[in-house]
Write a protein that holds these residues in place. Sequence first.
Motif, short mmCIF file in Angstrom:
data_model
loop_
_atom_site.label_atom_id
_atom_site.label_comp_id
_atom_site.label_asym_id
_atom_site.label_seq_id
_atom_site.Cartn_x
_atom_site.Cartn_y
_atom_site.Cartn_z
N LYS A 107 30.49 84.81 80.76
CA LYS A 107 30.95 85.29 82.07
C LYS A 107 32.13 86.25 81.93
CE LYS A 107 32.05 83.81 86.72
NZ LYS A 107 32.27 82.68 87.65
N ALA A 108 33.00 85.98 80.93
CA ALA A 108 34.17 86.83 80.72
C ALA A 108 33.85 88.05 79.83
CB ALA A 108 35.30 86.03 80.08
N ASP A 109 32.57 88.18 79.48
CA ASP A 109 32.11 89.28 78.61
C ASP A 109 32.84 89.25 77.26
OD1 ASP A 109 30.45 91.42 78.06
OD2 ASP A 109 31.88 92.93 78.74
N ASN A 110 33.04 88.05 76.74
CA ASN A 110 33.72 87.88 75.46
C ASN A 110 32.81 87.25 74.40
OD1 ASN A 110 36.24 88.98 76.06
ND2 ASN A 110 36.98 87.07 76.97
N LEU A 111 31.49 87.36 74.62
CA LEU A 111 30.53 86.85 73.65
C LEU A 111 29.88 88.02 72.92
CD1 LEU A 111 28.94 84.42 72.46
CD2 LEU A 111 27.21 84.86 74.23
N VAL A 112 29.88 87.94 71.59
CA VAL A 112 29.25 88.96 70.76
C VAL A 112 28.18 88.29 69.91
CG1 VAL A 112 29.60 90.68 68.93
CG2 VAL A 112 31.38 90.31 70.66
N LEU B 137 37.86 78.15 73.07
CA LEU B 137 38.78 78.59 74.10
C LEU B 137 40.08 79.18 73.54
CD1 LEU B 137 38.42 75.70 76.71
CD2 LEU B 137 37.23 77.89 76.67
N ARG B 138 40.47 78.79 72.32
CA ARG B 138 41.75 79.26 71.79
C ARG B 138 41.66 80.68 71.24
NH1 ARG B 138 42.42 77.86 65.91
NH2 ARG B 138 44.65 77.72 66.26
N ARG B 139 40.47 81.20 71.07
CA ARG B 139 40.29 82.59 70.63
C ARG B 139 39.70 83.42 71.76
NH1 ARG B 139 43.91 82.26 67.01
NH2 ARG B 139 43.39 81.06 65.15
N GLU B 140 40.07 84.69 71.79
CA GLU B 140 39.63 85.56 72.89
C GLU B 140 38.12 85.81 72.83
OE1 GLU B 140 40.28 90.15 74.52
OE2 GLU B 140 41.36 89.45 72.75
N LYS B 141 37.61 86.15 71.65
CA LYS B 141 36.20 86.47 71.50
C LYS B 141 35.46 85.36 70.75
CE LYS B 141 36.15 90.94 72.91
NZ LYS B 141 35.20 91.56 73.87
N LEU B 142 34.20 85.19 71.11
CA LEU B 142 33.31 84.28 70.39
C LEU B 142 32.17 85.10 69.81
CD1 LEU B 142 32.24 81.46 69.59
CD2 LEU B 142 31.09 81.39 71.82
N VAL B 143 31.99 85.01 68.50
CA VAL B 143 30.91 85.75 67.82
C VAL B 143 29.91 84.75 67.27
CG1 VAL B 143 30.31 87.33 65.96
CG2 VAL B 143 32.43 87.68 67.24
N LEU B 144 28.68 84.83 67.73
CA LEU B 144 27.60 83.98 67.25
C LEU B 144 26.59 84.81 66.46
CD1 LEU B 144 26.79 81.94 70.51
CD2 LEU B 144 28.25 81.22 68.62
#
Length: 206
Positions: free
Chosen positions: A118-123, A186-193
Amino acid sequence: MKADVTTLAAGKAGTVELSDEVFGLEPRQDLLHRMVSYQLAKRQAGTHKSKGRSEISLTGKKFVKQKGSGGARHGDRKAPQFRGGGKAFGPVVRSHAIDLPKKVRALALRHALSSKVKADNLVILEDTKVEAPKTKALKEAFAKLGLKSVLFIDGAEVNENFALAARNIPNVDVLPVQGINVYDILRREKLVLTKAAVESLEARFK
């Protein structure tokens, strides 16, 4: 929903279909808060300890007369008000863990994943394969992708060269998919899967 897949070189590698049941939920702050509290409480050591008056090694002899001293009627030197005495109501070794149902923990993880979408922080990354464990090269790749504070989730096994190269970069965490958790997300801005991580997560919540 569809998401673009990128490479470490910031190139395009097609798209991947993300399950709405895992990545499309409306994030609930109360669930995330409960899960983070659960994780932080569980990882506390709880090894703090102070001695009570029964554990102090001092004489138990009555050191002042019961009457006639003009002071209080003390029994021994181990009382909390004396220097070297036991501590009243001091900390004891215990577990700080709190209970949280397994279904709630699983739901909180899905909400954490959905919050990144939702926050557009998933890569979504094709893979984390690198030829050599070179930190400088990896930092340049992260700069191209705009990654500064990031959590990488790989498949069942993390690429060894990638993990070695990333471990000296501040604000970068690398975990296998089995180690994914709400607090680290949650403690990091971006999540990369990686694609392997996405497949594993969707199979886990199916």
